[in-house]
Design a protein around this motif. Structure first.
Motif, PDB file in Angstrom:
ATOM      1  N   LEU A 125      52.180  31.569  86.183  1.00  0.00           N
ATOM      2  CA  LEU A 125      53.380  32.273  86.645  1.00  0.00           C
ATOM      3  C   LEU A 125      54.478  31.286  87.041  1.00  0.00           C
ATOM      4  N   VAL A 126      54.097  30.247  87.739  1.00  0.00           N
ATOM      5  CA  VAL A 126      55.076  29.251  88.194  1.00  0.00           C
ATOM      6  C   VAL A 126      55.616  28.444  87.016  1.00  0.00           C
ATOM      7  N   ALA A 127      54.723  27.950  86.170  1.00  0.00           N
ATOM      8  CA  ALA A 127      55.121  27.052  85.084  1.00  0.00           C
ATOM      9  C   ALA A 127      55.889  27.759  83.968  1.00  0.00           C
ATOM     10  N   ASN A 128      55.531  29.007  83.664  1.00  0.00           N
ATOM     11  CA  ASN A 128      56.118  29.660  82.505  1.00  0.00           C
ATOM     12  C   ASN A 128      57.183  30.703  82.823  1.00  0.00           C
ATOM     13  N   PHE A 129      57.192  31.194  84.057  1.00  0.00           N
ATOM     14  CA  PHE A 129      58.140  32.255  84.395  1.00  0.00           C
ATOM     15  C   PHE A 129      59.028  31.903  85.582  1.00  0.00           C
ATOM     16  N   GLY A 130      58.869  30.689  86.103  1.00  0.00           N
ATOM     17  CA  GLY A 130      59.717  30.233  87.203  1.00  0.00           C
ATOM     18  C   GLY A 130      59.485  30.977  88.506  1.00  0.00           C
ATOM     19  N   THR A 131      58.297  31.566  88.659  1.00  0.00           N
ATOM     20  CA  THR A 131      57.982  32.308  89.875  1.00  0.00           C
ATOM     21  C   THR A 131      57.834  31.349  91.045  1.00  0.00           C
ATOM     22  N   ASP A 132      58.405  31.719  92.172  1.00  0.00           N
ATOM     23  CA  ASP A 132      58.275  30.922  93.389  1.00  0.00           C
ATOM     24  C   ASP A 132      56.815  30.985  93.838  1.00  0.00           C
ATOM     25  N   PRO A 133      56.144  29.842  93.942  1.00  0.00           N
ATOM     26  CA  PRO A 133      54.729  29.865  94.318  1.00  0.00           C
ATOM     27  C   PRO A 133      54.474  30.514  95.677  1.00  0.00           C
ATOM     28  N   LEU A 134      55.448  30.448  96.567  1.00  0.00           N
ATOM     29  CA  LEU A 134      55.276  31.051  97.893  1.00  0.00           C
ATOM     30  C   LEU A 134      55.415  32.568  97.852  1.00  0.00           C
ATOM     31  N   ALA A 135      55.972  33.090  96.760  1.00  0.00           N
ATOM     32  CA  ALA A 135      56.156  34.533  96.626  1.00  0.00           C
ATOM     33  C   ALA A 135      54.924  35.236  96.065  1.00  0.00           C
ATOM     34  N   ILE A 136      54.012  34.473  95.493  1.00  0.00           N
ATOM     35  CA  ILE A 136      52.850  35.073  94.835  1.00  0.00           C
ATOM     36  C   ILE A 136      51.785  35.399  95.882  1.00  0.00           C
ATOM     37  N   ARG A 137      51.545  36.704  96.037  1.00  0.00           N
ATOM     38  CA  ARG A 137      50.504  37.186  96.945  1.00  0.00           C
ATOM     39  C   ARG A 137      49.686  38.240  96.206  1.00  0.00           C
ATOM     40  N   PRO A 138      48.420  38.405  96.543  1.00  0.00           N
ATOM     41  CA  PRO A 138      47.563  39.344  95.822  1.00  0.00           C
ATOM     42  C   PRO A 138      48.118  40.759  95.750  1.00  0.00           C
ATOM     43  N   GLU A 139      48.777  41.218  96.814  1.00  0.00           N
ATOM     44  CA  GLU A 139      49.268  42.598  96.850  1.00  0.00           C
ATOM     45  C   GLU A 139      50.612  42.803  96.162  1.00  0.00           C
ATOM     46  N   MET A 140      51.216  41.727  95.676  1.00  0.00           N
ATOM     47  CA  MET A 140      52.520  41.827  94.993  1.00  0.00           C
ATOM     48  C   MET A 140      52.347  42.458  93.621  1.00  0.00           C
ATOM     49  N   SER A 141      53.241  43.380  93.301  1.00  0.00           N
ATOM     50  CA  SER A 141      53.213  43.933  91.950  1.00  0.00           C
ATOM     51  C   SER A 141      53.840  42.920  91.002  1.00  0.00           C
ATOM     52  N   LEU A 142      53.459  43.016  89.760  1.00  0.00           N
ATOM     53  CA  LEU A 142      54.036  42.112  88.761  1.00  0.00           C
ATOM     54  C   LEU A 142      55.526  42.393  88.608  1.00  0.00           C
ATOM     55  N   ARG A 143      55.941  43.621  88.860  1.00  0.00           N
ATOM     56  CA  ARG A 143      57.367  43.958  88.841  1.00  0.00           C
ATOM     57  C   ARG A 143      58.110  43.200  89.933  1.00  0.00           C
ATOM     58  N   GLN A 144      57.504  43.111  91.115  1.00  0.00           N
ATOM     59  CA  GLN A 144      58.143  42.383  92.215  1.00  0.00           C
ATOM     60  C   GLN A 144      58.297  40.905  91.884  1.00  0.00           C
ATOM     61  N   LEU A 145      57.459  40.412  90.987  1.00  0.00           N
ATOM     62  CA  LEU A 145      57.578  39.025  90.539  1.00  0.00           C
ATOM     63  C   LEU A 145      58.512  38.898  89.343  1.00  0.00           C
ATOM     64  N   ARG A 146      59.186  40.010  89.018  1.00  0.00           N
ATOM     65  CA  ARG A 146      60.209  40.074  87.958  1.00  0.00           C
ATOM     66  C   ARG A 146      59.642  39.889  86.551  1.00  0.00           C
ATOM     67  N   LEU A 147      58.436  40.441  86.330  1.00  0.00           N
ATOM     68  CA  LEU A 147      57.843  40.387  85.000  1.00  0.00           C
ATOM     69  C   LEU A 147      58.044  41.728  84.309  1.00  0.00           C
ATOM     70  N   ASP A 148      58.763  41.710  83.206  1.00  0.00           N
ATOM     71  CA  ASP A 148      58.944  42.927  82.419  1.00  0.00           C
ATOM     72  C   ASP A 148      57.850  43.007  81.363  1.00  0.00           C
ATOM     73  N   SER A 149      57.917  44.013  80.499  1.00  0.00           N
ATOM     74  CA  SER A 149      56.843  44.227  79.521  1.00  0.00           C
ATOM     75  C   SER A 149      56.692  43.047  78.563  1.00  0.00           C
ATOM     76  N   LEU A 150      57.775  42.430  78.177  1.00  0.00           N
ATOM     77  CA  LEU A 150      57.696  41.268  77.289  1.00  0.00           C
ATOM     78  C   LEU A 150      57.031  40.084  78.006  1.00  0.00           C
ATOM     79  N   ALA A 151      57.409  39.868  79.251  1.00  0.00           N
ATOM     80  CA  ALA A 151      56.801  38.790  80.032  1.00  0.00           C
ATOM     81  C   ALA A 151      55.312  39.047  80.263  1.00  0.00           C
ATOM     82  N   LEU A 152      54.943  40.309  80.453  1.00  0.00           N
ATOM     83  CA  LEU A 152      53.524  40.638  80.646  1.00  0.00           C
ATOM     84  C   LEU A 152      52.710  40.324  79.398  1.00  0.00           C
TER      85      LEU A 152
END
Length: 77
Positions: A11-38
């Motif tokens: 997630l961090v390396a390929n989608f630029g997700t903030d590592p501090l934002a990644i939590r188990p209860e976070m939805s993939l939408r909250q991490l800004r992943l759309d259907s193509l990214a999924l």
């Protein structure tokens, strides 16, 4: 490295997700992943972890924890 750590790294390396934002209860939408990214994430997981996720339906409503659990189930099968 655990499955969760592997997915977080992708997630961090390929989608630029903030590592501090990644939590188990976070939805993939909250991490800004759309259907193509999924779909891209699914392919990256398959390549990196050697699991077949073709029959796993990922949606942006799934949580990080649900994704990790799905990968665990497929790896154990």
């Amino acid at each position: 490295m655990s499955t969760a750590d592997e997915i977080n790294t992708l997630l961090v390396a390929n989608f630029g997700t903030d590592p501090l934002a990644i939590r188990p209860e976070m939805s993939l939408r909250q991490l800004r992943l759309d259907s193509l990214a999924l779909e891209e994430l699914r392919l990256l997981i398959e390549d990196r972890m050697g699991v077949d996720l073709d029959d796993v339906e990922l949606t942006s409503r799934d949580t990080v924890e649900a994704l990790v659990d799905a990968v665990h189930r497929k790896a154990a099968a």
